[in-house]
Design a protein around this motif. Structure first.
Motif, short mmCIF file in Angstrom:
data_model
loop_
_atom_site.label_atom_id
_atom_site.label_comp_id
_atom_site.label_asym_id
_atom_site.label_seq_id
_atom_site.Cartn_x
_atom_site.Cartn_y
_atom_site.Cartn_z
N ARG A 391 21.91 -73.41 -30.23
CA ARG A 391 22.48 -72.74 -29.07
C ARG A 391 23.47 -73.68 -28.41
O ARG A 391 23.54 -74.87 -28.73
CB ARG A 391 21.41 -72.31 -28.07
CG ARG A 391 20.58 -73.44 -27.48
CD ARG A 391 19.34 -72.94 -26.73
NE ARG A 391 19.56 -71.83 -25.84
CZ ARG A 391 19.03 -70.61 -26.01
NH1 ARG A 391 18.24 -70.37 -27.04
NH2 ARG A 391 19.27 -69.64 -25.16
N THR A 392 24.27 -73.17 -27.49
CA THR A 392 25.24 -74.01 -26.80
C THR A 392 25.35 -73.59 -25.35
O THR A 392 25.08 -72.46 -24.98
CB THR A 392 26.63 -73.93 -27.46
OG1 THR A 392 27.51 -74.87 -26.83
CG2 THR A 392 27.24 -72.53 -27.33
N LYS A 393 25.73 -74.52 -24.52
CA LYS A 393 26.13 -74.22 -23.15
C LYS A 393 27.64 -74.04 -23.14
O LYS A 393 28.32 -74.44 -24.09
CB LYS A 393 25.70 -75.33 -22.21
CG LYS A 393 24.18 -75.53 -22.15
CD LYS A 393 23.82 -76.62 -21.17
CE LYS A 393 22.30 -76.82 -21.09
NZ LYS A 393 21.78 -77.49 -22.30
N ILE A 394 28.15 -73.47 -22.07
CA ILE A 394 29.60 -73.25 -21.99
C ILE A 394 30.06 -73.51 -20.56
O ILE A 394 29.34 -73.22 -19.60
CB ILE A 394 29.98 -71.83 -22.45
CG1 ILE A 394 31.47 -71.72 -22.71
CG2 ILE A 394 29.50 -70.77 -21.45
CD1 ILE A 394 31.87 -70.47 -23.49
N CYS A 395 31.24 -74.11 -20.44
CA CYS A 395 31.79 -74.42 -19.11
C CYS A 395 33.30 -74.38 -19.19
O CYS A 395 33.88 -74.16 -20.25
CB CYS A 395 31.28 -75.77 -18.61
SG CYS A 395 31.80 -77.18 -19.62
N GLY A 396 33.95 -74.61 -18.06
CA GLY A 396 35.40 -74.59 -18.00
C GLY A 396 35.93 -73.26 -17.49
O GLY A 396 35.21 -72.25 -17.43
N GLY A 397 37.22 -73.24 -17.13
CA GLY A 397 37.81 -72.05 -16.54
C GLY A 397 37.73 -70.83 -17.44
O GLY A 397 37.46 -69.72 -16.96
N GLY A 398 37.93 -71.01 -18.75
CA GLY A 398 37.86 -69.88 -19.66
C GLY A 398 36.48 -69.28 -19.77
O GLY A 398 36.32 -68.09 -20.08
N ALA A 399 35.46 -70.09 -19.49
CA ALA A 399 34.07 -69.63 -19.59
C ALA A 399 33.70 -68.65 -18.48
O ALA A 399 32.62 -68.04 -18.53
CB ALA A 399 33.12 -70.82 -19.56
N LYS A 400 34.58 -68.48 -17.50
CA LYS A 400 34.32 -67.49 -16.45
C LYS A 400 34.54 -66.07 -16.95
O LYS A 400 34.16 -65.10 -16.28
CB LYS A 400 35.19 -67.79 -15.24
CG LYS A 400 34.82 -69.08 -14.52
CD LYS A 400 35.75 -69.37 -13.36
CE LYS A 400 35.24 -70.54 -12.51
NZ LYS A 400 35.11 -71.79 -13.27
N SER A 401 35.13 -65.92 -18.11
CA SER A 401 35.37 -64.60 -18.69
C SER A 401 34.16 -64.13 -19.48
O SER A 401 33.82 -64.72 -20.51
CB SER A 401 36.59 -64.64 -19.62
OG SER A 401 36.61 -63.53 -20.49
N PRO A 402 33.48 -63.07 -19.04
CA PRO A 402 32.33 -62.54 -19.82
C PRO A 402 32.72 -62.16 -21.24
O PRO A 402 31.95 -62.35 -22.18
CB PRO A 402 31.89 -61.32 -19.01
CG PRO A 402 32.38 -61.58 -17.62
CD PRO A 402 33.68 -62.31 -17.79
N LEU A 403 33.93 -61.61 -21.40
CA LEU A 403 34.39 -61.22 -22.73
C LEU A 403 34.53 -62.42 -23.64
O LEU A 403 34.08 -62.41 -24.79
CB LEU A 403 35.72 -60.49 -22.63
CG LEU A 403 36.37 -60.10 -23.97
CD1 LEU A 403 35.52 -59.06 -24.69
CD2 LEU A 403 37.79 -59.60 -23.77
N TRP A 404 35.15 -63.49 -23.12
CA TRP A 404 35.37 -64.69 -23.94
C TRP A 404 34.03 -65.32 -24.32
O TRP A 404 33.84 -65.80 -25.43
CB TRP A 404 36.24 -65.69 -23.21
CG TRP A 404 37.17 -66.46 -24.11
CD1 TRP A 404 37.09 -66.54 -25.47
CD2 TRP A 404 38.30 -67.23 -23.73
NE1 TRP A 404 38.10 -67.34 -25.95
CE2 TRP A 404 38.87 -67.76 -24.91
CE3 TRP A 404 38.90 -67.53 -22.50
CZ2 TRP A 404 39.99 -68.58 -24.90
CZ3 TRP A 404 40.03 -68.35 -22.48
CH2 TRP A 404 40.57 -68.86 -23.67
N ARG A 405 33.08 -65.32 -23.38
CA ARG A 405 31.75 -65.85 -23.70
C ARG A 405 31.10 -65.05 -24.82
O ARG A 405 30.46 -65.62 -25.72
CB ARG A 405 30.86 -65.82 -22.45
CG ARG A 405 31.32 -66.71 -21.31
CD ARG A 405 30.25 -66.92 -20.27
NE ARG A 405 29.77 -65.71 -19.65
CZ ARG A 405 30.03 -65.36 -18.39
NH1 ARG A 405 30.82 -66.10 -17.63
NH2 ARG A 405 29.50 -64.26 -17.88
#
Length: 489
Positions: A391-405
């Protein structure tokens, strides 16, 4: 007790005040100028870092109980070259991580010295941003300045020196200099010889969570705190951010969708891939990590939205994307060349697969997917080394997008965890200070008690299978275009 984390970034310093339980009490930031003396060059005045940091610290502590401040530590921009003379004066402006003047020096290191030797000495190969090529450039182009060097430092370590009077660095940040024997956590005599420097010119090595000293009397007096405040070595920005996201321990993974993109993988033992496609660095917890760094991640979407589409409503554009895993358009995200896994400054961004029925939404989707596919390139290399990536965690400005996640979760085929607090290197620095002061017994303990996951994006079997087919196609595009790139730059 209170702990301070200082994130010395490229354009600003972000300073965070944390209670011992991880509660963030206050954050301040200060900007400083960035200089571009010639095309491709990037420099800063180290005194600006200190001036702005001290100013920010005073604001940070205005309403705090200063008697409770126990420790300070750092996360910082990596690879920058700061050189001091025998009186500890800065000889010339710092040459930063994003400076591109060292193409010839990197070619010399990678092709004349050889990547096999570099990997043997440092576990890495030469990149334009690294510190060792900058030293070679300096010795050739500014020999008078090179002759004056008494101490070679990294950006955050210059700040630590100004606070403590100690010339020190930590092994995670030193890993990005191409001067460290990463496996054995010591300076490489071979690399020093190649760069015409001595080990005595390099700072003393510490683990990220170790105290290098305490505040100098004049600094403590200016801030109104005790001279017993410990200063811990800190870490490079990505390693410090990994602490803040709890990415410590075997197989822990974090993806950052910032201007650049990183996939950071913690490892309990030293590992290096055969082609040095990933950076093999020391970790901030006394162990190791692998890191893939792509130069353009969220910046790809910003470029597409701002410069091409001409829209600031990122969410609205993404609302039109409904058929994940079925896009016939592909995008190579190499707007600034690429670092991991190709180390190719000539690589360029490209769209391919457009037809008369291609829509604006298809192109936007391709950008998001192209970044995710490029992250997977590094992910696959780490998996091949036997690291259990579940599994992974995610951060950064792009990670605020539910679609991109969602795209990332299904392209990688693993759950993606979303964090309660995302303060990056400044929080990681504060946590390292807390460990140095004995608030926590280890970096792992600090991470387990301070970092909290609040949501998880689970991949689906159907979509993961679709993206598996898409990724297979994506992997064929760069090799097909590689020979063309040098002719169109």
């Amino acid at each position: 007790m209170l702990y301070i984390g200082i994130d010395l970034g490229t354009s600003s310093v972000k300073i965070l005040l944390m209670e011992g339980d991880g509660t963030v009490k206050k954050i301040v930031s200060r900007e400083y100028p960035l200089s571009f003396p010639k095309p491709g060059w990037s420099e800063q005045n180290p005194s600006d870092w200190y001036t702005q940091t001290m100013d920010g610290l005073k604001e940070l502590l205005q309403e705090a109980d200063k008697s409770q401040v126990a420790g300070i530590s750092f996360g910082g921009q990596m690879h920058g070259l700061v050189i001091l003379d025998k009186e500890d004066n800065v000889i010339r402006p710092a040459i930063l991580w994003n400076d591109g003047r060292t193409t010839e020096e990197c070619d010399y290191l990678n092709h004349t010295i050889g990547t096999d030797k570099l990997s043997e000495y440092t576990a890495n190969i030469a990149f334009a941003g690294f510190t060792a090529p900058k030293l070679l450039w300096l010795s050739k182009h500014e020999p008078d300045n090179f002759a004056k060097i008494d101490k070679i430092m990294l950006p955050k370590d210059y700040l630590a020196y100004r606070l403590t009077g100690v010339h020190a660095t930590d092994v995670s940040d030193a890993s990005g200099m191409l001067l460290l024997d990463v496996k054995n956590r010591k300076w490489s005599q071979e690399m020093c010889d190649i760069c015409h420097i001595s080990i005595e010119q390099l700072p003393e090595l510490f683990e990220s969570y170790e105290a290098i000293g305490t505040l100098k009397a004049d600094v403590a007096a200016e801030l109104g705190v005790s001279t017993q405040v410990k200063v811990a070595a800190g870490a490079g920005d990505n390693a410090a951010a990994a602490v803040a996201t709890g990415t410590v321990g075997e197989g822990k993974c974090n993806i950052s969708l910032g201007t650049s993109g990183t996939i950071f993988i913690s490892s309990d033992k030293f590992r290096v891939d055969d082609n040095n496609a990933l950076h093999a660095f020391c970790g901030a917890n006394g162990k190791y990590h692998l890191m893939g760094c792509m130069l353009s991640a969220a910046s790809c979407n910003k470029w597409w939205m701002d410069e091409i589409i001409g829209s600031k409503d990122y969410a609205k554009e993404q609302e039109q994307i409904t058929k994940l895993g079925e896009n016939h358009v592909f995008y190579l995200p190499y707007l600034m060349g690429e670092r991991s896994p190709y180390n190719n400054p000539d690589a360029r961004a490209a769209f391919i697969g457009m037809t008369m029925d291609t829509t604006r939404a298809d192109m936007t989707q391709a950008v998001l997917e192209g970044v995710a596919f490029a992250l997977r390139d590094s992910f696959e290399i780490a998996k091949a080394l036997g690291i259990p990536l579940e599994r992974t965690k995610i951060c950064g400005g792009g990670a605020k997008s539910p679609l991109w996640r969602t795209i990332v979760a299904n392209v990688l085929g693993i759950p993606v965890d979303i964090l309660e607090t995302e303060e990056g290197p400044s929080l990681g620095g504060a946590m390292l200070a807390a460990v140095a002061c004995g608030e926590y017994a280890s970096v792992e303990e600090a991470a387990s008690k301070i970092v909290h996951v609040i949501d998880t994006v689970e991949p689906t079997v159907e979509l993961t299978e679709k993206y598996e087919q898409c990724y297979t196609k994506f992997t064929k595009i760069y090799p097909a275009l590689k020979e063309i790139f040098p002719d169109i730059k």
